[in-house]
Design a protein around this motif. Structure first.
Motif, PDB file in Angstrom:
ATOM      1  N   LYS A  65       1.189   4.400  -2.713  1.00 45.96           N
ATOM      2  CA  LYS A  65       1.046   5.634  -2.427  1.00 45.96           C
ATOM      3  C   LYS A  65       2.272   6.542  -2.999  1.00 45.96           C
ATOM      4  O   LYS A  65       2.172   7.638  -3.223  1.00 45.96           O
ATOM      5  CB  LYS A  65       1.015   5.895  -0.888  1.00 45.96           C
ATOM      6  CG  LYS A  65      -0.600   5.489  -0.466  1.00 45.96           C
ATOM      7  CD  LYS A  65      -0.286   5.811   1.276  1.00 45.96           C
ATOM      8  CE  LYS A  65      -1.559   5.508   1.784  1.00 45.96           C
ATOM      9  NZ  LYS A  65      -1.850   5.536   3.085  1.00 45.96           N
ATOM     10  N   GLU A 118       0.859  -1.140   0.160  1.00 44.19           N
ATOM     11  CA  GLU A 118      -0.028  -0.089  -0.050  1.00 44.19           C
ATOM     12  C   GLU A 118       0.744   1.416  -0.037  1.00 44.19           C
ATOM     13  O   GLU A 118       0.579   2.265  -0.831  1.00 44.19           O
ATOM     14  CB  GLU A 118      -0.972   0.122   1.171  1.00 44.19           C
ATOM     15  CG  GLU A 118      -1.888  -1.007   1.222  1.00 44.19           C
ATOM     16  CD  GLU A 118      -2.760  -1.309   2.476  1.00 44.19           C
ATOM     17  OE1 GLU A 118      -2.374  -0.535   3.548  1.00 44.19           O
ATOM     18  OE2 GLU A 118      -3.629  -2.138   2.482  1.00 44.19           O
ATOM     19  N   ARG A 165     -11.140   0.156  -5.549  1.00 47.64           N
ATOM     20  CA  ARG A 165     -11.786   1.249  -4.753  1.00 47.64           C
ATOM     21  C   ARG A 165     -11.910   2.316  -5.460  1.00 47.64           C
ATOM     22  O   ARG A 165     -13.025   3.087  -5.116  1.00 47.64           O
ATOM     23  CB  ARG A 165     -10.923   1.493  -3.563  1.00 47.64           C
ATOM     24  CG  ARG A 165     -10.792   0.454  -2.480  1.00 47.64           C
ATOM     25  CD  ARG A 165     -10.203   0.848  -1.408  1.00 47.64           C
ATOM     26  NE  ARG A 165      -9.029   1.483  -1.426  1.00 47.64           N
ATOM     27  CZ  ARG A 165      -7.657   0.889  -1.335  1.00 47.64           C
ATOM     28  NH1 ARG A 165      -7.844  -0.652  -0.914  1.00 47.64           N
ATOM     29  NH2 ARG A 165      -6.644   1.266  -1.419  1.00 47.64           N
ATOM     30  N   SER A 219      -2.299  -5.676  -3.963  1.00 45.52           N
ATOM     31  CA  SER A 219      -2.494  -4.075  -3.544  1.00 45.52           C
ATOM     32  C   SER A 219      -2.804  -3.375  -4.516  1.00 45.52           C
ATOM     33  O   SER A 219      -3.801  -2.540  -4.437  1.00 45.52           O
ATOM     34  CB  SER A 219      -1.065  -3.710  -2.753  1.00 45.52           C
ATOM     35  OG  SER A 219      -0.864  -4.606  -1.607  1.00 45.52           O
ATOM     36  N   ARG A 260      -6.432  -1.442  -4.767  1.00 42.96           N
ATOM     37  CA  ARG A 260      -6.606   0.060  -4.748  1.00 42.96           C
ATOM     38  C   ARG A 260      -7.409   0.661  -5.848  1.00 42.96           C
ATOM     39  O   ARG A 260      -8.356   1.534  -5.801  1.00 42.96           O
ATOM     40  CB  ARG A 260      -5.121   0.606  -4.852  1.00 42.96           C
ATOM     41  CG  ARG A 260      -5.003   2.117  -5.188  1.00 42.96           C
ATOM     42  CD  ARG A 260      -3.696   2.556  -5.015  1.00 42.96           C
ATOM     43  NE  ARG A 260      -3.586   3.977  -5.554  1.00 42.96           N
ATOM     44  CZ  ARG A 260      -3.926   5.058  -4.783  1.00 42.96           C
ATOM     45  NH1 ARG A 260      -4.565   4.887  -3.484  1.00 42.96           N
ATOM     46  NH2 ARG A 260      -3.664   6.317  -5.323  1.00 42.96           N
TER      47      ARG A 260
END
Length: 354
Positions: A95, A91, A211, A204, A208
């Motif tokens: 980012k 994660e 979402r 991951s 992501r």
């Protein structure tokens, strides 16, 4: 020829020495300094003016993500992150891509001496590729939300079966986000994706994107049946082939030999869909180093199917390696800015309403 000047930022003295030794073994690279945390790293950036930084994600005092944001704000440079293969590590890595990191390296752990040669090759390759990155695009780290394309602009034929296959590498997570978030939830075709990433990180990435997108996005599973409006990302360390079982298209995952050092490989995916029964196919090659996908493009175009090939433009590519190799085959139908790829897909699959 000027060498690439690298600053290594890591809280582990062992890792700092190992990465320094690996990089300095290559004549194209000079390590100008090391730093033990984010605060120290920011100071060394000002003092040493490196060309590129390797940056650990997890550090005391100032972690890698905070340091990265400061670097991109005040001293924009290509940054390659070092990340652990954990859920939180995955994660944090995504980012970091959002904040402007060019690429990441899975942090070595365990018996490093057993695979030091492959680790060294990966670190050197990614640092050299990052040094050539399109910094103008890298600086567009935090993009405004992408507007979903309105599906009513397009008319879909229920008798037409389509498949979209996407291949990408360096800079791919952000490029995929820009493309997939613009697609409507009722996108009428399945999308299969190869993104060069180690195991764990692809999960991951899928979570992501799921979402953020109107369509569903998931990590591909073995023998899964493809469905319209779903994007399937090949899991790290597994090739993804698409097979035909009666009227269904299914996913086949395997750990066959790496292709040009890649598993999953774009060429493997593209080669597999060239064998399918006639259907309309769109192959997309986006940002990434190397030439993975170019041979697959040639194989697709040599098949008897209706195949459209789209390549990302140099202007928007973080690294213009894979798209350039595809373009050099002279078989690409469209060269498109990343912001326009989703619209190009909609036009090819749906066509404008009259």
């Amino acid at each position: 020829m000027n060498t690439i000047r690298v600053l290594v930022v890591d809280d582990s003295a062992f890792m700092r020495k190992m990465i320094r030794d690996i990089l300095e073994a290559d004549h194209r690279i000079t390590v100008v300094g090391t730093a033990r945390n984010g605060e120290d790293g920011l100071l060394k950036v000002q003092q040493l003016s490196p060309d590129i930084i390797t940056l650990d994600v997890e550090m005391p005092k100032m972690d890698g993500l905070t340091c990265l944001k400061e670097i991109m704000k005040n001293h924009p440079l290509p940054v390659v992150m070092l990340s652990s293969m954990t859920k939180s590590g995955g994660e944090s890595t995504l980012k970091a891509m959002e904040y402007g990191a060019v690429d990441f390296i899975e942090k070595p752990s365990g018996a490093i001496s057993l695979n030091i040669e492959s680790i060294a090759e990966q670190i050197v390759g990614k640092v050299i590729a990052a040094s050539r990155a399109n910094l103008r695009e890298v600086q567009k780290a935090q993009q405004p939300p992408v507007k979903t394309i309105h599906p009513n602009r397009f008319a879909y034929s229920k008798s037409k079966q389509d498949l979209v296959a996407i291949g990408t590498s360096t800079g791919g997570p952000r490029a995929l986000q820009q493309v997939l978030t613009a697609l409507p939830g009722n996108f009428p075709a399945p999308i299969v994706i190869v993104q060069h990433m180690p195991p764990g990180f692809t999960q991951s990435l899928a979570l992501r994107l799921n979402r953020l997108c109107k369509i569903s996005v998931k990590e591909a599973e073995h023998q899964e049946v493809l469905k319209p409006g779903v994007a399937y990302i090949a899991p790290g360390d597994y090739h993804m082939n698409i097979q035909q079982q009666q009227t269904n298209l299914t996913i086949h995952l395997d750990q066959a030999e790496a292709n040009k050092g890649h598993r999953p490989a774009v060429d493997v995916l593209f080669n597999s869909i060239a064998h399918l029964q006639p259907l309309s196919m769109i192959a997309v090659v986006m940002t990434g180093m190397g030439s993975d996908g170019a041979l697959g493009v040639e194989r697709l175009k040599a098949s008897s199917h209706a195949v459209t090939v789209i390549a990302e433009s140099e202007e928007s590519s973080i690294v213009f390696g894979m798209p350039k190799a595809a373009i050099l085959t002279n078989l690409v139908d469209e060269i498109v800015h990343v912001n326009e790829i989703s619209l190009a897909l909609m036009k090819r699959i749906g066509g404008h309403k009259g």
